[in-house]
Scaffold this active site. Structure first.
Site, short mmCIF file in Angstrom:
data_model
loop_
_atom_site.label_atom_id
_atom_site.label_comp_id
_atom_site.label_asym_id
_atom_site.label_seq_id
_atom_site.Cartn_x
_atom_site.Cartn_y
_atom_site.Cartn_z
N GLU A 177 0.83 -1.21 0.00
CA GLU A 177 0.00 0.00 0.00
C GLU A 177 0.86 1.26 0.00
O GLU A 177 0.38 2.35 -0.29
CB GLU A 177 -0.96 -0.01 1.20
CG GLU A 177 -0.33 -0.02 2.58
CD GLU A 177 0.08 -1.42 3.07
OE1 GLU A 177 0.44 -2.27 2.24
OE2 GLU A 177 0.04 -1.63 4.30
N SER A 227 8.27 -8.67 5.83
CA SER A 227 8.96 -8.86 7.11
C SER A 227 8.71 -10.28 7.66
O SER A 227 7.72 -10.92 7.30
CB SER A 227 8.44 -7.83 8.12
OG SER A 227 7.05 -8.03 8.29
N CYS A 282 16.65 -6.47 1.49
CA CYS A 282 16.76 -7.65 2.34
C CYS A 282 18.14 -8.29 2.16
O CYS A 282 18.49 -9.20 2.89
CB CYS A 282 15.67 -8.65 2.01
SG CYS A 282 15.82 -9.27 0.34
P1 NAD Z 1 5.69 -5.89 5.57
O1 NAD Z 1 5.82 -7.25 6.10
O2 NAD Z 1 5.29 -4.80 6.50
O3 NAD Z 1 4.62 -5.85 4.38
C1 NAD Z 1 4.66 -6.80 3.33
C2 NAD Z 1 3.24 -7.01 2.81
O4 NAD Z 1 2.43 -7.53 3.86
C3 NAD Z 1 2.58 -5.73 2.34
O5 NAD Z 1 1.89 -5.98 1.14
C4 NAD Z 1 1.63 -5.37 3.47
O6 NAD Z 1 0.46 -4.74 3.02
C5 NAD Z 1 1.29 -6.70 4.11
N1 NAD Z 1 1.11 -6.63 5.57
C6 NAD Z 1 1.69 -5.76 6.44
N2 NAD Z 1 1.31 -6.04 7.71
C7 NAD Z 1 0.48 -7.10 7.64
C8 NAD Z 1 -0.24 -7.85 8.62
N3 NAD Z 1 -0.18 -7.56 9.90
N4 NAD Z 1 -1.00 -8.89 8.19
C9 NAD Z 1 -1.07 -9.21 6.88
N5 NAD Z 1 -0.41 -8.51 5.92
C10 NAD Z 1 0.35 -7.48 6.28
O7 NAD Z 1 7.07 -5.54 4.83
P2 NAD Z 1 7.53 -4.15 4.19
O8 NAD Z 1 7.78 -3.17 5.29
O9 NAD Z 1 6.65 -3.77 3.07
O10 NAD Z 1 8.92 -4.59 3.53
C11 NAD Z 1 10.12 -4.65 4.24
C12 NAD Z 1 10.42 -6.04 4.74
O11 NAD Z 1 10.42 -6.95 3.65
C13 NAD Z 1 11.79 -6.17 5.37
O12 NAD Z 1 11.69 -6.96 6.52
C14 NAD Z 1 12.62 -6.86 4.30
O13 NAD Z 1 13.73 -7.59 4.77
C15 NAD Z 1 11.60 -7.76 3.70
N6 NAD Z 1 11.98 -8.21 2.37
C16 NAD Z 1 12.43 -9.48 2.26
C17 NAD Z 1 12.85 -9.94 1.04
C18 NAD Z 1 13.39 -11.33 0.90
O14 NAD Z 1 13.69 -11.72 -0.19
N7 NAD Z 1 13.53 -12.10 1.97
C19 NAD Z 1 12.79 -9.11 -0.08
C20 NAD Z 1 12.29 -7.81 0.07
C21 NAD Z 1 11.88 -7.36 1.32
#
Ligand code: NAD
Length: 485
Positions: A177, A227, A282
């Site tokens: 979002e 995350s 990441c």
């Molecule tokens: P996030 O987990 O906050 O959000 C990811 C997705 O989940 C989004 O689409 C969001 O709308 C949804 N989301 C958020 N909270 C939620 C909840 N409580 N319940 C259900 N869905 C929910 O992550 P972010 O802040 O957008 O991205 C950063 C994180 O992503 C970092 O931890 C990073 O390390 C990780 N990441 C990992 C990789 C990998 O390959 N392992 C790659 C890119 C990013």
């Protein structure tokens, strides 16, 4: 508001969400209000799943060599619109233009891989008994979902959509979002490339829609990138409704620097790894372990870090909340006795006073128990710890719960191999600060950086996006019976 309010993309059309709830999309560069994104409901998701389900019989029965033609054209369109796509990524995510271009280039490489899938999914056939053949075929799953994070608005959707769709699935994408604009533009390009309506759909939203995806009985598989906290929720919830799930989580990547490392190259790599995309990768170096005396290399890392200037060659972090969180980590480390060698707090960019910037930060004399040593900071910050031996360094790396990447900087091949064998991470670098495997190699971490089997890109993703059909056939007319008959 620069762009009109966003809509979901269902059955080849942009349509309003049934919900009035929306969030503002704010550019981290200068705080500009770019657009509003709807917080869709389960009803909106259902419409997307219905469209995808209706498109599936036609798309899955289209031969793969025909399906990938769409991706040859899509690749061309990504190249053609490179500048515009990169500017959009930059605007909504805050990274530098060069980083945004690299992200589109990576999207092109991912698409290139998808166009090679016919070569990789030929299946197997063998005469297993006289006149009896066994054959395997990769069959698409049906409707699949991809839930993505904010840090790569174009690349991460392209980790999943070209492979999943080229393999015959129909997809629901749930963009972050915080950065939903790029995904909408990708939908337009897919349509222009000739993708039939309903094969690719976008449902915007937050946790409510993610929960609905996990629960929806019409969705066969869920891929998630984000995350660790949310990866665990998504993995548990979607597998509890018997879906296939691959959920990639957060990271805390360790770089081990040995005294024989080449100082200039090491310093440049460490500084670039920790600060690229403002540390919001990441695969970013987040912790460095100096083994023995590496003071002169640390001096050079600081020199390199001081050349990284917010608003010039360093982008913004995604939000005010992130900026405050990162700065809190730095202050906490300082009060716990660590030494801030380069301090990125209170960064200001002239003319972009509402932007959310954190300067490059080098923290030395960090102790393994401190929060900057153990937690994912997701900002341009490196926490340096010191050990006397490689085994002590490995013990610190092994004790961290994540396992995305680890790197070693050394000129000693035997020592590098020793570390490759013992580091507890899925992707290892030797003299490489960001060891992202390039196609056709697959991307995926270990431990709390990934839940589920297989990797998200490359050849490994074929297993995730398809199921194997095994057929045994006999066409000889003889009546002879053996144990296979
Ligand atoms: P996030 O987990 O906050 O959000 C990811 C997705 O989940 C989004 O689409 C969001 O709308 C949804 N989301 C958020 N909270 C939620 C909840 N409580 N319940 C259900 N869905 C929910 O992550 P972010 O802040 O957008 O991205 C950063 C994180 O992503 C970092 O931890 C990073 O390390 C990780 N990441 C990992 C990789 C990998 O390959 N392992 C790659 C890119 C990013």
């Amino acid at each position: 508001m620069k762009y009109s309010p966003l809509q979901n993309y269902i059955n080849g059309q942009f349509v309003d969400s049934s919900s009035a709830r929306k969030l503002a999309v704010i550019s981290p560069i200068d705080g500009n209000h770019l657009s509003d994104v709807p917080m869709s409901t389960a009803k909106d998701l259902d419409a997307g799943v219905k469209a995808a389900k209706a498109a599936f019989p036609g798309w899955s029965k289209t031969p793969i060599k025909e399906r990938v033609q769409v991706f040859f054209r899509y690749k061309y369109l990504l190249e053609k619109h490179m500048k515009e796509l990169a500017e959009l990524v930059q605007e909504e995510n805050g990274k530098t233009y060069g980083e945004a271009v690299a992200e589109i280039e990576k999207s092109i490489e991912l698409t290139e891989f998808a166009t090679s899938l016919p070569q990789l999914v030929t299946g197997e056939v063998l005469e297993v008994s006289r006149g009896v053949e066994c054959r395997t075929e990769h069959v698409p799953l049906g409707v699949v979902a991809s839930i993505v994070p904010f840090n790569f608005p174009s690349m991460v959707p392209n980790w999943t959509l070209p492979n999943a769709i080229a393999l015959g699935n129909c997809m629901i994408l749930k963009p972050s979002e915080k950065v939903p604009l790029s995904s909408c533009r990708l939908a337009q390009l897919l349509k222009e490339a000739g993708l039939p309506d309903g094969v690719f759909n976008i449902v915007h939203g937050d946790s409510e829609i993610v929960t609905a995806i996990c629960d929806h009985p019409g969705i066969e598989a869920v891929s998630f990138v984000g995350s660790t906290k949310v990866a665990k929720i998504v993995y548990q919830r979607s597998t509890s409704t018997y879906k296939r799930c691959l959920a990639l989580g957060g990271a805390k990547n360790h770089l081990m620097v040995l005294p024989d490392a080449i100082p200039g190259m090491t310093a440049q790599n460490v500084a670039a790894s920790m600060s690229g995309c403002a540390g919001q990768r990441c695969m970013a170096a987040s912790a460095m372990i100096g083994v023995g005396n590496v003071d002169s290399i640390i001096d050079k890392i600081c020199e390199e870090a001081r050349k990284i200037i917010p608003g010039e060659n360093l982008g913004a972090v995604i939000s005010k909340e992130s900026q405050q969180r990162i700065e809190k980590y730095i202050t906490e480390a300082e009060t716990q006795g660590a030494k801030i060698l380069v301090d990125g707090r209170n960064a200001k960019v002239k003319g972009k006073e509402n932007g959310t910037y954190v300067g490059p930060t080098v923290i030395d004399y960090v102790k393994p128990g401190m929060s900057v040593a153990t937690e994912e900071i997701f900002g341009p910050v490196i926490s340096i710890m010191r050990t006397n031996t490689v085994d002590e360094a490995l013990a610190i790396e092994n004790a961290n719960p994540y396992g995305n990447a680890a790197s070693v900087f050394t000129q000693n091949g035997g020592m590098a191999r020793y570390i490759i064998d013992r580091a507890s991470a899925g992707m290892i670098g030797v003299n490489v600060g960001v060891p992202v495997p390039r196609e056709p190699f697959s991307f995926g971490g270990w431990n709390e950086s990934k839940f589920g089997v297989g990797d998200i890109t490359g050849k490994s993703s074929i297993e995730f996006w398809t199921k194997l059909k095994k057929s045994t056939t006999k066409w000889n007319a003889e009546a002879g019976v053996n144990w296979m008959s």
